[in-house]
Design a protein around this motif. Structure first.
Motif, short mmCIF file in Angstrom:
data_model
loop_
_atom_site.label_atom_id
_atom_site.label_comp_id
_atom_site.label_asym_id
_atom_site.label_seq_id
_atom_site.Cartn_x
_atom_site.Cartn_y
_atom_site.Cartn_z
N SER A 185 0.84 -1.20 0.00
CA SER A 185 0.00 0.00 0.00
C SER A 185 0.88 1.25 0.00
CB SER A 185 -0.90 0.00 1.24
OG SER A 185 -0.13 0.28 2.41
N ASN A 186 0.22 2.40 0.00
CA ASN A 186 0.95 3.68 0.04
C ASN A 186 1.06 4.24 1.45
OD1 ASN A 186 -1.77 4.27 0.31
ND2 ASN A 186 -1.68 6.17 -0.89
N LEU A 187 0.96 3.37 2.46
CA LEU A 187 1.12 3.82 3.85
C LEU A 187 2.57 4.21 4.09
CD1 LEU A 187 0.11 4.14 6.78
CD2 LEU A 187 0.64 1.71 7.12
N ASP A 328 -0.23 -0.33 15.78
CA ASP A 328 -0.11 1.12 15.95
C ASP A 328 0.84 1.67 14.90
OD1 ASP A 328 -1.79 1.68 18.09
OD2 ASP A 328 -0.28 1.13 19.58
N GLY A 329 0.65 2.96 14.58
CA GLY A 329 1.59 3.61 13.68
C GLY A 329 1.04 3.95 12.32
N TRP A 330 -0.22 3.58 12.02
CA TRP A 330 -0.81 3.97 10.75
C TRP A 330 -1.56 5.29 10.91
CZ3 TRP A 330 -6.10 4.07 11.48
CH2 TRP A 330 -6.64 3.20 12.43
N ILE A 398 -2.19 11.85 7.00
CA ILE A 398 -2.04 11.59 5.57
C ILE A 398 -2.95 10.44 5.19
CG2 ILE A 398 -0.43 10.95 3.73
CD1 ILE A 398 1.83 12.00 5.48
N PRO A 399 -3.93 10.67 4.32
CA PRO A 399 -4.81 9.56 3.93
C PRO A 399 -4.03 8.51 3.15
CG PRO A 399 -5.18 11.47 2.52
CD PRO A 399 -4.25 11.92 3.61
N TRP A 400 -4.40 7.27 3.32
CA TRP A 400 -3.79 6.17 2.58
C TRP A 400 -4.85 5.11 2.34
CZ3 TRP A 400 -2.88 1.12 4.73
CH2 TRP A 400 -3.29 0.99 6.05
N ALA A 401 -4.50 4.13 1.54
CA ALA A 401 -5.49 3.10 1.21
C ALA A 401 -4.87 1.72 1.34
CB ALA A 401 -6.03 3.29 -0.20
#
Length: 501
Positions: A185-187, A328-330, A398-401
């Motif tokens: 993903s783009n995390l 945790d951390g996302w 920051i949004p991510w998917a």
């Protein structure tokens, strides 16, 4: 003589009035009985060869009480309700003795499932993602490595490098708890996330109309990742017509007993003002009411619990949601890349559907004001509480998917019904998103709908060139549907593929 004649005429008139009233009562009773028969789908019983005992049971069921088994099956709903497009009165099953379904509360408790274990080598490993057989040989290598190092500091450093969990295919990271859909993903922080000591609780909110097969797939897919499902049903369609409370009946008749302990039933008993003229008002209000009513009845919420909202035809894959629960951390808000299908999983559309679907409970209330429809939109940065929440959390939001355009993290199966179900979706659709195909008689024709399913065409006459698919391909459909292939074959193979024009 005249008086006698007059009294005879009066008596005759009275008898006529009495007979007319009696006839009227008979007609009204018959119509009421006929409607009741339609409503509980027992016309088939009348038309089939049945015994007198069945007929007696049928009459007693109508005039005394309805049991759970009297409620129509999904097939009966399609045949009688969807095809005829008429408004039926509800067959009311009584609430359980412990209270009304739509007034109950749900108490969240910490999940005590041992998702992680400590191996003998000292590593903390995600059970499901770790190859335990390889872990044993890995521990032997570690012991050999320790013997070769005399310095304590060297041993610790070596241990930090060596003591990692051997991951199974599809899992990544030092703890083997990062699924492929997150790893690709783009995390930004995916390599820095850490396991939680106590898992988050996950709340999944859904509106339901008649997507019951997909609802079963959701429940089985997310059973151990989600702590409570908020499921909202209305006695109005999105178009504003009355409809029976099918899901409520299914809860009470035992259809969902396997997951009932995780369901919080939400009943929307009114249609929003302006919803008839502007269908988007009705569409938005469904999610607003779902969130506000549902979350107000959930007790024991924590700020970092996860709120997840989907449409009934959007099913997130379990691994991605489990990651949100355990790590945790996302950052947030969180989108999900879903495989796009039409009419069934056999018509796979190009690309993915990426919908903002999740955030923490803290963000839901501080930024989105407890309104799920605002989460679905991508205008969070313009909302009044966004900067304040970002500053108070100490994190850059920051949004991510989860997933990517080539790594599906869920399934969006649009219009995935039998033809009768598509018909019902057409007439139930909101008064918006024009053209509203349910307004066109020829589009509601079952033969026409079967033709669309056969070709993968759309109501505007277009026939896209979809890529070929195979039920054996990765992420073809949710596991529950594949495991029950025969039951859900209409979603897995095109039922009209061999029919000629």
């Amino acid at each position: 003589m005249g008086r006698s004649h007059m009294s005879v005429r009066i008596r005759i008139r009275r008898h006529k009035v009495f007979l007319l009233c009696l006839l009227g009562i008979c007609v009204i009773s018959f119509l009421h009985y006929y409607k009741a028969l339609h409503n509980i789908s027992l016309l088939q019983e009348l038309s089939s060869s049945s015994t007198h005992l069945k007929t007696l049971k049928m009459f007693s069921g109508i005039f005394w009480s309805f049991t759970a088994s009297d409620f129509p099956s999904q097939q009966d709903l399609y045949k009688h309700s969807y095809l005829k497009a008429r408004t039926y009165s509800n067959v009311i099953l009584p609430d359980p003795p412990d209270g009304k379904l739509h007034e109950r509360t749900f108490v969240l408790h910490d999940d005590s499932t041992p998702f992680f274990i400590h191996t003998k080598s000292g590593a903390l490993c995600f059970r499901e993602g770790t190859d335990m057989a390889a872990s044993t040989s890995h521990r032997r290598l570690l012991q050999h490595h320790k013997k070769k190092n005399s310095s304590k500091d060297d041993t610790i450093n070596a241990g930090e490098k060596v003591v990692q969990c051997p991951c199974r295919q599809g899992w990544h990271g030092p703890h083997c708890g990062i699924p492929t859909v997150v790893y690709h993903s783009n995390l930004p922080s995916k390599l820095k996330v850490t396991p939680r000591k106590v898992p988050r609780r996950v709340i999944n909110a859904i509106n339901i109309n008649h997507e019951f097969d997909l609802l079963h797939a959701r429940f089985h897919e997310l059973a151990d990742a989600v702590d409570v499902f908020l499921v909202c049903e209305s006695n109005f369609t999105a178009y504003g017509q009355s409809r029976p409370l099918y899901f409520r009946h299914m809860i009470l008749n035992g259809t969902f007993d396997y997951i009932k302990h995780k369901i919080l039933y939400i009943f929307l008993d009114h249609f929003p003002d302006g919803g008839h003229a502007d269908g988007w008002i009705a569409d938005d209000y469904l999610r607003t009411y779902l969130t506000k009513n549902g979350m107000s009845r959930v007790q024991g919420l924590k700020a970092d619990d996860v709120f997840l909202i989907d449409d009934a035809d959007e099913i997130p894959a379990r691994d991605g949601i489990l990651f949100l629960k355990l790590y945790d951390g996302w950052t947030e808000p969180v989108g999900i890349h879903m495989r796009k299908s039409l009419y069934g999983f056999y018509w796979r559309q190009f690309g993915t559907l990426n919908i903002l679907s999740a955030c923490t409970v803290d963000m839901l209330f501080k930024v989105y004001k407890g309104d799920g429809i605002l989460l679905r939109r991508r205008t969070y940065y313009s909302l009044s509480g966004f900067r304040e929440y970002e500053n108070s959390s100490g994190r850059i939001l920051i949004p991510w998917a989860i997933g990517s355009p080539i790594h599906y993290a869920g399934w969006h199966c649009s219009w995935c019904f039998k033809p009768e179900g598509i018909y019902y979706k057409l007439i139930s659709a909101q008064n918006g998103d024009f053209p509203r195909w349910g307004d066109y008689g020829e589009k509601r024709d079952i033969r026409y709908i079967k033709g669309l399913i056969r070709t993968g065409g759309w109501f505007d006459g277009s026939v896209p060139n979809y890529p070929p698919t195979d039920p054996k391909e990765h992420m073809y459909a949710p596991k529950y549907i594949l495991d029950n292939y025969k039951k859900y074959q209409y979603l897995l193979e095109n039922p009209y593929a061999k029919e000629k024009h």
